[in-house]
Design an enzyme around this catalytic site. Structure first.
Site, PDB file in Angstrom:
ATOM      1  N   HIS A 120      43.322  34.310  31.272  1.00 28.88           N
ATOM      2  CA  HIS A 120      42.412  34.303  32.416  1.00 28.88           C
ATOM      3  C   HIS A 120      42.602  35.602  33.189  1.00 28.88           C
ATOM      4  CE1 HIS A 120      42.340  33.693  36.889  1.00 28.88           C
ATOM      5  NE2 HIS A 120      41.073  33.417  36.606  1.00 28.88           N
ATOM      6  N   ASN A 122      40.701  37.697  36.790  1.00 33.97           N
ATOM      7  CA  ASN A 122      39.678  37.692  37.823  1.00 33.97           C
ATOM      8  C   ASN A 122      39.955  38.823  38.788  1.00 33.97           C
ATOM      9  OD1 ASN A 122      39.126  36.724  40.866  1.00 33.97           O
ATOM     10  ND2 ASN A 122      37.557  35.871  39.532  1.00 33.97           N
ATOM     11  N   ARG A 124      37.977  40.378  42.464  1.00 32.91           N
ATOM     12  CA  ARG A 124      36.881  40.040  43.355  1.00 32.91           C
ATOM     13  C   ARG A 124      37.055  40.688  44.728  1.00 32.91           C
ATOM     14  NH1 ARG A 124      40.397  36.075  42.502  1.00 32.91           N
ATOM     15  NH2 ARG A 124      41.481  35.180  44.288  1.00 32.91           N
TER      16      ARG A 124
END
Length: 322
Positions: A120, A122, A124
């Site tokens: 995973h 991410n 942002r």
């Protein structure tokens, strides 16, 4: 919606351009791993219709039934909303109910071979502020590795790459974010780590806008270096029904975490996000088993005993306090 002194439109355009480029680089690299005749990403561009709780657009890219990856989702989104959902204001109560703008790239890759870990990543940016007040901007992100069969050298490589990416931003960042990752990706109802960790940070702005953005870009840029060597090394490892059954069982833990504890999932659903894109992290096949017990000397039991614990992977793998 940025810090005073910054050009909001130019800043948003810069971050958006970086994130779109990151998504393209990562998905291109995965297609190269799939090779000739392998699966390709479906690109699903979307935009929110007038009158919906959120406005904005994005690009969901999904690869399914591949030679190497059974399912791989990598999504870009850029949305605006009238008020931050509760999951985003836990540490910023002064922004409760404030309008916001958020953009990011999020991915989860589920490999076919049980010896290749799920991963995973991410990165942002969120900006929010009440009318008449200077907006606040912060960053979040990280990456973590979830093996089904634990291999020391893979965990060490992954953590070393994370450490090296963060080193230019201070010696404290990797140990802080490594601990944060261990604490975040933890199934409280199971008293169990989700995987071997990595790095994780949220609500981050302490370096100022430019350097906080640079650090987030460094994390995004390090992802392929951290993960692809493991994929290339393990993708052709022989396996049978036993390993496949264990993989599906362990995927159940992944689903449990994402639905019960993950703030990103909650943020998307609470803010009126696009459900199909939010749930692209779900594996295609999964299984649960009631009170499963593996032989004490098995590779399956070793995963829980030696790998799903908090360890200092860069200092001989010594266990740390949970």
């Amino acid at each position: 919606m940025q810090e005073p002194g910054l050009n909001p439109a130019a800043t948003v355009a810069t971050v958006r351009s970086y994130l779109q480029g990151l998504q393209a680089r990562i998905t291109d690299a995965l297609e190269a791993v799939e090779g000739e005749g392998g699966a390709r990403f479906l690109a699903d561009a979307w935009s929110k219709a007038p009158g919906e709780p959120l406005q904005g657009d994005g690009l969901t890219k999904i690869l399914e039934n591949g030679r190497v990856f059974e399912r791989a989702g990598c999504g870009f989104s850029h949305v605006r909303g009238p008020q931050l959902p509760p999951s985003a204001t836990q540490h910023r109560p002064e922004l409760a109910g404030a309008p916001f703008e958020a953009m990011g790239v999020s991915l989860v890759f589920h490999p076919r071979n049980p010896y290749v870990p799920t991963v995973h990543m991410n990165v942002r940016m969120i900006a929010a502020g009440h009318p008449g007040h200077a907006p606040t901007c912060w960053f979040g992100g990280g990456m973590d590795l979830t093996p089904y069969y634990g291999l020391e050298e893979d965990a060490v490589h992954f953590h070393r790459t994370c450490r090296d990416a963060l080193a230019p931003f201070g010696d404290d960042k990797y140990p802080r974010f490594k601990q944060w990752c261990d604490e975040y990706f933890y199934l409280k109802h199971r008293n169990e780590q989700r995987g071997v960790g990595g790095v994780f940070y949220d609500d981050f702005s302490e370096l100022g806008f430019e350097q906080s953005l640079a650090m987030t870009q460094a994390v995004g840029d390090a992802f392929l270096k951290a993960y692809l060597p493991i994929v290339e090394k393990r993708q052709d490892t022989p396996y049978g029904e036993r390993e496949r059954d264990f993989q599906l069982y362990r995927r159940g833990r992944y689903v449990e975490f994402n639905l019960v504890w993950d703030r990103g999932t909650h943020f998307g659903l609470q803010s009126g996000g696009r459900t199909e894109s939010i749930l692209l992290s779900m594996p295609p096949l999964v299984a649960w088993s009631y009170q499963r017990s593996d032989a004490a000397d098995s590779a399956e039991a070793a995963l829980t005993k030696r790998f799903l614990v908090r360890r200092d992977w860069l200092a001989g793998g010594a266990a740390t306090a949970a």
